[in-house]
Design an enzyme around this catalytic site. Structure first.
Site, PDB file in Angstrom:
ATOM      1  N   LEU A  53       0.868  -1.174   0.000  1.00 20.62           N
ATOM      2  CA  LEU A  53       0.000   0.000   0.000  1.00 20.62           C
ATOM      3  C   LEU A  53       0.904   1.222   0.000  1.00 20.62           C
ATOM      4  O   LEU A  53       1.976   1.207   0.618  1.00 20.62           O
ATOM      5  CB  LEU A  53      -0.903   0.037   1.245  1.00 20.62           C
ATOM      6  CG  LEU A  53      -1.994  -1.022   1.377  1.00 20.62           C
ATOM      7  CD1 LEU A  53      -2.711  -0.863   2.726  1.00 20.62           C
ATOM      8  CD2 LEU A  53      -2.992  -0.938   0.237  1.00 20.62           C
ATOM      9  N   ASP A  54       0.472   2.281  -0.668  1.00 20.60           N
ATOM     10  CA  ASP A  54       1.243   3.525  -0.624  1.00 20.60           C
ATOM     11  C   ASP A  54       1.399   3.977   0.826  1.00 20.60           C
ATOM     12  O   ASP A  54       0.524   3.738   1.665  1.00 20.60           O
ATOM     13  CB  ASP A  54       0.526   4.635  -1.401  1.00 20.60           C
ATOM     14  CG  ASP A  54       0.521   4.374  -2.898  1.00 20.60           C
ATOM     15  OD1 ASP A  54       1.294   3.527  -3.358  1.00 20.60           O
ATOM     16  OD2 ASP A  54      -0.277   5.032  -3.592  1.00 20.60           O
ATOM     17  N   ARG A  55       2.485   4.651   1.099  1.00 25.86           N
ATOM     18  CA  ARG A  55       2.760   5.119   2.458  1.00 25.86           C
ATOM     19  C   ARG A  55       1.592   5.897   3.079  1.00 25.86           C
ATOM     20  O   ARG A  55       1.226   5.640   4.231  1.00 25.86           O
ATOM     21  CB  ARG A  55       4.031   5.978   2.441  1.00 25.86           C
ATOM     22  CG  ARG A  55       4.467   6.473   3.797  1.00 25.86           C
ATOM     23  CD  ARG A  55       5.787   7.231   3.684  1.00 25.86           C
ATOM     24  NE  ARG A  55       6.345   7.556   4.975  1.00 25.86           N
ATOM     25  CZ  ARG A  55       7.571   8.046   5.151  1.00 25.86           C
ATOM     26  NH1 ARG A  55       8.356   8.273   4.099  1.00 25.86           N
ATOM     27  NH2 ARG A  55       8.025   8.314   6.361  1.00 25.86           N
ATOM     28  N   THR A  57      -1.575   5.730   2.394  1.00 33.54           N
ATOM     29  CA  THR A  57      -2.845   4.995   2.334  1.00 33.54           C
ATOM     30  C   THR A  57      -2.993   4.100   3.557  1.00 33.54           C
ATOM     31  O   THR A  57      -2.047   3.430   3.974  1.00 33.54           O
ATOM     32  CB  THR A  57      -2.898   4.138   1.055  1.00 33.54           C
ATOM     33  OG1 THR A  57      -2.723   4.973  -0.082  1.00 33.54           O
ATOM     34  CG2 THR A  57      -4.233   3.418   0.939  1.00 33.54           C
ATOM     35  N   ARG A 160      -4.595   7.153  -7.276  1.00 33.39           N
ATOM     36  CA  ARG A 160      -4.327   8.587  -7.143  1.00 33.39           C
ATOM     37  C   ARG A 160      -4.086   9.230  -8.505  1.00 33.39           C
ATOM     38  O   ARG A 160      -4.614  10.310  -8.810  1.00 33.39           O
ATOM     39  CB  ARG A 160      -3.137   8.792  -6.215  1.00 33.39           C
ATOM     40  CG  ARG A 160      -3.376   8.240  -4.805  1.00 33.39           C
ATOM     41  CD  ARG A 160      -2.088   7.969  -4.039  1.00 33.39           C
ATOM     42  NE  ARG A 160      -1.316   9.195  -3.842  1.00 33.39           N
ATOM     43  CZ  ARG A 160      -0.130   9.211  -3.238  1.00 33.39           C
ATOM     44  NH1 ARG A 160       0.412   8.072  -2.821  1.00 33.39           N
ATOM     45  NH2 ARG A 160       0.510  10.351  -3.085  1.00 33.39           N
TER      46      ARG A 160
END
Length: 238
Positions: A53-55, A57, A160
């Site tokens: 997961l993106d940082r 998120t 995003r």
């Protein structure tokens, strides 16, 4: 740091990743804490990365407790057999439902001339809308929407970047968002975060073959925002 466990058996463990926490060590990000390390220390055993997961998120993050389980589940992600559902707050009112079919590159790989853009598909459904009597930009009011998002592929920053492409950036996104709306949510609602949450994850258990549905409940900040915007009853489970 102790992570909230959402699920655990002999093969897998799922946690609710808080926003701002990296999944694992990265040469492009400076941090002292990582979900992989924190979970390893918390369980007192080795864990294996399955997906990322993106940082910024938050939400469901799964690790393997054995190398074989991690390998098999990673293969499901790569084959796009895992159903991923996210919640996001975006600027404006996107169509009631739709799909964003736009290839994306990996910025690092592209800079090194190593990889061409890869196919990426994101489906979405609008759950709720609000129009606030505040002139954040040149318009006298400001519109926002709560979206359920289902990425079919797993490209870097896919959701995003896709929502930026259709001109409905996610609130709180400092890389692919809109600064004036981000600032409004910080000042009005006290939210200093990306409003993107990995809500639900559904897949076949890699060892037992049984279906597994995981869900990360929304935290207190999300709950307060939904209440203030009149969206508390908007969430539905497919």
């Amino acid at each position: 740091m102790r992570l909230t466990l959402l699920y655990r058996d002999d093969d897998l463990v799922a946690v609710d990743k808080p926003p701002g926490l990296l999944v694992h060590r990265s040469r492009i990000a400076d941090a002292d804490a990582f979900a992989l390390q924190a979970l390893r220390d918390q369980l007192g055993r080795r864990v294996h990365t399955v997906h990322r997961l993106d940082r910024p998120t938050s939400g469901v993050l799964v690790f393997g407790l054995t190398a074989e389980a991690a390998r098999r589940l990673s293969a499901q992600f790569q084959a796009q057999r895992v159903v991923k559902r996210y919640l996001a707050v975006v600027r404006g009112w996107p169509p009631a439902e739709g799909a964003i079919d736009r290839s994306l590159d990996d910025p690092e790989a592209s800079a090194a001339g190593q990889r061409a853009p890869r196919a990426a598909l994101t489906r979405y459904r609008r759950l709720a809308t609000v129009e606030l009597p505040v002139a954040v930009t040149r318009y006298p009011t400001s519109r926002y929407a709560l979206m359920q998002v289902q990425p079919r592929s797993g490209r870097r920053h896919q959701i995003r970047r896709h929502f930026l492409h259709i001109r409905h950036p996610i609130i709180g996104d400092t890389s692919h968002g809109e600064g004036r709306h981000n600032r409004f949510f910080r000042e009005r609602f006290g939210l200093h975060r990306l409003l993107l949450h990995a809500w639900q994850l559904s897949f076949t258990h890699p060892m037992s073959g049984l279906p597994l549905d995981l869900e990360a409940p929304l935290d207190a900040q999300w709950g307060r925002l939904l209440a203030e915007l009149g969206w508390t009853g908007a969430l539905t489970t497919p």
